[in-house]
Enzyme design. Structure first.
Site, PDB file in Angstrom:
ATOM      1  N   ASP A   1       0.834  -1.201   0.000  1.00 12.88           N
ATOM      2  CA  ASP A   1       0.000   0.000   0.000  1.00 12.88           C
ATOM      3  C   ASP A   1       0.876   1.262   0.000  1.00 12.88           C
ATOM      4  O   ASP A   1       2.094   1.193  -0.127  1.00 12.88           O
ATOM      5  CB  ASP A   1      -0.924  -0.031   1.217  1.00 12.88           C
ATOM      6  CG  ASP A   1      -2.280   0.586   0.941  1.00 12.88           C
ATOM      7  OD1 ASP A   1      -2.358   1.491   0.098  1.00 12.88           O
ATOM      8  OD2 ASP A   1      -3.261   0.163   1.586  1.00 12.88           O
TER       9      ASP A   1
ATOM     10  N   ASP B   1     -10.037   3.508  -3.554  1.00 14.71           N
ATOM     11  CA  ASP B   1     -10.812   2.387  -3.035  1.00 14.71           C
ATOM     12  C   ASP B   1     -12.230   2.431  -3.596  1.00 14.71           C
ATOM     13  O   ASP B   1     -12.807   3.498  -3.784  1.00 14.71           O
ATOM     14  CB  ASP B   1     -10.899   2.454  -1.515  1.00 14.71           C
ATOM     15  CG  ASP B   1      -9.555   2.211  -0.855  1.00 14.71           C
ATOM     16  OD1 ASP B   1      -8.657   1.682  -1.523  1.00 14.71           O
ATOM     17  OD2 ASP B   1      -9.422   2.569   0.326  1.00 14.71           O
TER      18      ASP B   1
END
Length: 565
Positions: free
Chosen positions: A159, A226
């Site tokens: 990430d 997201d």
């Protein structure tokens, strides 16, 4: 001591960066770890469980994937997301699993997952801290890579949350993301363990274009922020991806984030079932992901109803059936590895196409509007060659076939739905359709009960001249029934003695190629020692109506010889 620690960290990073080849945007060089030659498939814990994933949840998910058919369909990676570790490294600088959530450690958990024929993944970040404030891998890349390899990790989700905010970026977090990710890429390679490398970042928020350089660094990369489990989230990702096909291919894929199919949790920690996808929208999600060659990573609660706990919304049998559509998965996993593109996108009515390895074309008619609509295109617009005998249109959800003689590809598509066709040119050199009579019994090769759906069993039956008993050999080895719309093939494509044969959409695979020989045998073209045979050898039981037909090791028996009429 803090100053010395920072100094050692800077020296470590400098030394590790010296060995990294310079990466340039738009590099076409693929990551040479020989992994993810087709889009990875599996499950990730975040969308349903957030920071609440545990060893028990992962094991229950593993059990379900192994027993439900998901593993056998190709879903193989189980990845635990953020929050799996303690807040601090140990005295040796190593990451430590949270003992309350994972009391037996991650090496034991990886062994459990591997024991079920699946693969194990973990989460980290090229920053000082992960998104939830746990230790990041920046400055510890090689140590962490060695730790992951020692645990048996097969997949790393990487990430970049805290580095997305310039106000929070300090020290080496200001290094280009391409450089920081490249450091972990090299560290993983030095472990010698095959670990799929997945970049999970927020490109829009971070001003990054990972699709331009991702293929030289990782096996898959996020293309936008997201997404939740809503239809709007799905539509946004689809349109974001439509212009990025040239960056994807075997070994590196544009990632649409976790799939929302079966995910009753609107977002981590929430349980708003009104936001979940409808059944038609779920089929759209898998269809479009297949055409766009996107990784198929579920974010749903993949456990049995009896095991459901914190999320409380276990996957339904209908949701599972979407995940298990083998014909749609075959499009996603096609070995050509070419991402699909848009033929047209007008007013929410979309036509997408993807060329496949055997010459077929996957064509998705995707209706993102709130009303049923007719969506149409042509074989020529979809990129298929002109063909005087027309095209076979195999509907991969309805499991039906039709012939388009003029090249029109059209359907009435429900609101939010998709009709996904596998389109193939019809053969131009087909012999006459004949009945095939078993020498052993005098009965005909017969598709059961005049059925045309994929998987229909093939048997022998008293000859009656019906369409389900007429077979045409093509010049390319097909045995076609029903006016050329269906092919005879080995079940599941498995050419081995004792495998039944069934009706299938024609796909040019080895399991559908046959050779009619002078001795009246019919053999598999790729394995001439396998014959089309009536099951039961030459016993009376093998000579009655309804006896199944299979491929069998050739032995010269009468049940392996056929005459044409």
């Amino acid at each position: 001591m803090r100053v010395l620690s920072r100094l050692l960290l800077a020296v470590s990073l400098t030394l590790s960066l010296i060995s990294i080849p310079l990466l340039t945007s738009g590099s076409a060089q693929a990551l040479e770890n020989h992994l993810a030659l087709t889009p990875p498939m599996g499950w990730n814990s975040w969308n349903t469980f957030g920071c609440n994933a545990t060893e028990q949840i992962v094991k229950e998910t593993t059990d379900f994937m192994a027993s439900s058919g998901m593993r056998d369909a190709g879903y193989q990676y189980l990845t635990i997301d953020d929050c799996w570790m303690e807040r601090s490294r140990d005295s040796g600088g190593r990451l430590v699993p949270d003992a309350r959530k994972y009391p037996h450690g991650l090496a034991e958990l990886a062994t459990y997952v591997h024991g079920k024929g699946l693969k194990f993944g973990v989460y980290e970040s090229p920053t000082y801290h992960t998104c939830q404030g746990f230790p990041g891998s920046l400055g510890y890349e090689q140590q962490d890579a060695n730790t992951f390899a020692s645990w048996g990790v097969d997949f790393l989700k990487y990430d970049n949350c805290l580095a997305s905010d310039p106000a929070q970026r300090v020290g080496d977090e200001k290094l280009p993301l391409e450089t920081r990710d490249g450091t972990m890429r090299d560290a993983l390679e030095r472990t010698g363990r095959p670990i799929v490398f997945s970049l999970s970042l927020q490109p829009a928020a971070q001003g990054e274009s990972p699709w331009e350089w991702g293929k030289s660094v990782a096996n898959m990369w996020r293309i936008d922020g997201d997404r939740d489990a809503s239809f709007d989230g799905l539509k946004r990702l689809i349109h974001t991806d439509l212009d990025k096909a040239k960056w994807a291919g075997p070994g590196g894929w544009n990632d649409l984030d976790m799939l929302g199919t079966g995910n009753y949790a609107y977002a981590a920690g929430s349980s708003d079932p009104t936001q979940r996808l409808t059944y038609d929208q779920e089929k759209s999600e898998l269809s479009v992901a297949a055409v766009l060659a996107a990784p198929l990573i579920s974010g749903a609660d993949l456990r049995t109803a009896a095991a459901a706990g914190t999320a409380g919304f276990p996957i339904s049998s209908q949701d599972l059936s979407v995940y298990l559509n083998k014909d749609v998965i075959a499009v996603n996993q096609d070995s050509r590895g070419e991402q699909g593109t848009a033929v047209s996108t007008t007013g929410g009515l979309n036509v997408l196409r993807r060329p496949l390895a055997n010459g077929d074309m996957a064509v998705a008619l995707f209706n993102e509007t709130s009303s049923p609509s007719v969506i149409s295109t042509t074989a020529a617009a979809a990129g298929l060659p002109a063909n005087s005998t027309g095209y076979n249109l195999n509907d991969l959800w309805a499991h039906t076939s039709q012939v388009s003689t003029d090249g029109t590809i059209s359907a009435t598509v429900p609101a939010g739905g998709t009709v996904l066709y596998r389109v193939s040119p019809r053969p131009t050199s087909t012999g006459p359709a004949n009945v095939l009579v078993s020498v052993a019994s005098g009965r005909c090769l017969d598709a059961w009960n005049n059925q045309t759906s994929p998987g229909t069993k093939i048997e022998i039956w008293s000859c009656n001249g019906g369409a389900n008993q007429r077979w045409a050999f093509t010049s390319n080895g097909d045995m076609r029934a029903y006016n050329g719309t269906q092919c005879l093939g080995a079940m599941n494509g498995v050419l081995s003695s004792g495998t039944s044969v069934v009706i299938q959409p024609c796909d040019a695979s080895a399991g559908q190629k046959w050779q009619l020989n002078a001795d009246n045998t019919i053999t598999a073209r790729s394995q001439l020692g396998l014959c089309l045979a009536v099951a039961g050898e030459n016993t009376p039981q093998g000579n009655t109506d309804g006896t199944l037909v299979e491929v069998h090791s050739c032995n010269g028996g009468a049940n392996q010889r056929w005459t044409t009429q």
